[in-house]
Write a protein that holds these residues in place. Structure first.
Motif, PDB file in Angstrom:
ATOM      1  N   TYR A   1     -93.111 -50.499 -37.236  1.00  0.00           N
ATOM      2  CA  TYR A   1     -92.983 -51.733 -36.468  1.00  0.00           C
ATOM      3  C   TYR A   1     -93.009 -51.450 -34.962  1.00  0.00           C
ATOM      4  O   TYR A   1     -92.642 -50.353 -34.517  1.00  0.00           O
ATOM      5  CB  TYR A   1     -91.688 -52.457 -36.849  1.00  0.00           C
ATOM      6  N   PRO A   2     -93.433 -52.446 -34.172  1.00  0.00           N
ATOM      7  CA  PRO A   2     -93.517 -52.240 -32.721  1.00  0.00           C
ATOM      8  C   PRO A   2     -92.227 -51.742 -32.093  1.00  0.00           C
ATOM      9  O   PRO A   2     -92.257 -50.942 -31.150  1.00  0.00           O
ATOM     10  CB  PRO A   2     -93.898 -53.633 -32.205  1.00  0.00           C
ATOM     11  N   LYS A   3     -91.076 -52.204 -32.589  1.00  0.00           N
ATOM     12  CA  LYS A   3     -89.807 -51.770 -31.991  1.00  0.00           C
ATOM     13  C   LYS A   3     -89.608 -50.260 -32.143  1.00  0.00           C
ATOM     14  O   LYS A   3     -89.024 -49.610 -31.265  1.00  0.00           O
ATOM     15  CB  LYS A   3     -88.631 -52.526 -32.610  1.00  0.00           C
ATOM     16  N   ASP A   4     -90.092 -49.682 -33.238  1.00  0.00           N
ATOM     17  CA  ASP A   4     -89.972 -48.239 -33.450  1.00  0.00           C
ATOM     18  C   ASP A   4     -91.097 -47.489 -32.742  1.00  0.00           C
ATOM     19  O   ASP A   4     -90.874 -46.413 -32.181  1.00  0.00           O
ATOM     20  CB  ASP A   4     -89.984 -47.921 -34.944  1.00  0.00           C
ATOM     21  N   ALA A   5     -92.310 -48.047 -32.765  1.00  0.00           N
ATOM     22  CA  ALA A   5     -93.432 -47.393 -32.083  1.00  0.00           C
ATOM     23  C   ALA A   5     -93.166 -47.267 -30.588  1.00  0.00           C
ATOM     24  O   ALA A   5     -93.465 -46.234 -29.974  1.00  0.00           O
ATOM     25  CB  ALA A   5     -94.726 -48.183 -32.324  1.00  0.00           C
ATOM     26  N   GLY A   6     -92.584 -48.319 -30.004  1.00  0.00           N
ATOM     27  CA  GLY A   6     -92.266 -48.273 -28.583  1.00  0.00           C
ATOM     28  C   GLY A   6     -91.266 -47.180 -28.251  1.00  0.00           C
ATOM     29  O   GLY A   6     -91.382 -46.483 -27.231  1.00  0.00           O
ATOM     30  N   GLN A   7     -90.281 -47.003 -29.121  1.00  0.00           N
ATOM     31  CA  GLN A   7     -89.288 -45.960 -28.870  1.00  0.00           C
ATOM     32  C   GLN A   7     -89.868 -44.568 -29.090  1.00  0.00           C
ATOM     33  O   GLN A   7     -89.521 -43.623 -28.377  1.00  0.00           O
ATOM     34  CB  GLN A   7     -88.078 -46.176 -29.773  1.00  0.00           C
ATOM     35  N   ILE A   8     -90.759 -44.437 -30.060  1.00  0.00           N
ATOM     36  CA  ILE A   8     -91.399 -43.140 -30.283  1.00  0.00           C
ATOM     37  C   ILE A   8     -92.199 -42.737 -29.053  1.00  0.00           C
ATOM     38  O   ILE A   8     -92.111 -41.601 -28.569  1.00  0.00           O
ATOM     39  CB  ILE A   8     -92.290 -43.198 -31.537  1.00  0.00           C
TER      40      ILE A   8
END
Length: 332
Positions: free
Chosen positions: A83-90
């Motif tokens: 999800y975008p919320k995890d991709a952004g943090q990665i």
């Protein structure tokens, strides 16, 4: 493709008065139909981004180019997406930078790959490894649809990371590694060899059992900094006059992120000064062992029939956007 007026081949996100979204690919002479009527693609072609177009029912639709986060949640998928919320943090916590050499495994439907490609740019390299050829084909087609062409920085290899990575890179030449797989601890040795000193490893795992095992395996192997782990939960808010309140639904647990950095050869991490919690390694502690399956971790199996349909849909969408026909069996 991200600027200027709408053109034939552009992906456009239409939002109706009730907030429902529809994504279409513009084609000369085509129409977008709903149960109440239609609107013409020609009314959008050459119109500026952010235009409003009228439906034959009289309703007005807002037309915008979809953001990366919109595209990821609506694209054809064969596997669960990051999800975008995890991709952004990665991208942020792994410090993915323009020109970086990044290794990714597995690819799934390509959601995380799109964010990584955006971050490394055309001057970087993203080496993605995926065991399943059908997943790799879906990911390639989704990327081709989003970027409008095959991204020059991307190489997708169908095969096992442990076997394929040493053939693809020289030791100590990789800046960042992102592992989204069932058993990332099996790859620690080969990843550690490929990473440059100071390089970052990020593991995306679904369960606490996986979280514990990858952290303990890294500690036992040595050569890594102390693993750091977290999860994120995002809650939207309803905004209307004084009726400001949390939304009833939220993006809860999707996965855990574990990060660590590669130490210089022959270097041991300083000993931790804090004591483990009582019982952390007591008589009841037993490291997990054995092979795991996706079903055992709570993932729903994807049928072959659905994968074949998704593969065809992704390839067809990419063909409409790019104007070139790519056989899903071949890939770029």
């Amino acid at each position: 493709m991200r600027r200027g007026p709408f053109r034939a081949g552009d992906r456009v996100q239409l939002t109706d008065p009730k907030g429902r979204m529809h994504t279409i690919t513009l084609e000369d002479g085509k129409e977008f139909h709903t149960h109440r009527g239609h609107l013409k693609h020609d009314d959008l072609i050459d119109a500026p981004d952010g235009s409003v177009v009228r439906h034959t029912s009289g309703a007005e639709y807002l037309a915008l180019r979809p953001l990366l986060s919109d595209f990821v949640l609506s694209m054809p998928r064969g596997a669960q997406v990051v999800y975008p919320k995890d991709a952004g943090q990665i991208v942020t916590f792994a410090d993915i930078f323009p020109g970086a050499v990044v290794v990714e495994a597995g690819v799934g439907s390509g959601a995380l790959s799109l964010s990584l490609l955006r971050a490394v740019g055309e001057s970087g390299r993203l080496l993605s490894f995926e065991r399943r050829e059908d997943f790799a084909d879906i990911a390639r087609a989704n990327a081709r649809t989003f970027f409008g062409q095959d991204h020059p920085a991307w190489t997708v290899t169908v095969g096992d990371l442990v076997d394929a990575l040493p053939q693809a890179v020289e030791p100590g030449t990789v800046d960042r590694v992102v592992l989204d797989m069932l058993a990332p601890w099996d790859c620690l040795d080969v990843v550690g060899t490929a990473l440059a000193p100071g390089g970052v490893l990020v593991c995306y795992v679904a369960t606490t059992t996986q979280l514990s095992r990858v952290a303990e395996a890294a500690k036992a192997a040595g050569g890594w900094t102390e693993p750091q782990a977290w999860e994120s939960m995002v809650r939207g808010w309803h905004l209307e006059g004084l009726a400001v309140r949390p939304e009833h639904r939220m993006h809860g647990h999707t996965g855990f992120l574990v990060t660590m950095r590669r130490l210089a050869p022959g270097t041991d991490a300083p000993l931790r000064r804090k004591r483990p919690a009582p019982g952390a390694y007591g008589e009841d502690y037993a490291p997990a062992s054995g092979e795991w399956s996706a079903a055992e971790l709570g993932e729903r199996p994807v049928s072959d029939k659905k994968l074949r349909r998704t593969r065809r849909d992704a390839a067809a969408t990419a063909t409409r956007v790019t104007g070139s026909d790519t056989d899903p069996e071949e890939g770029p």
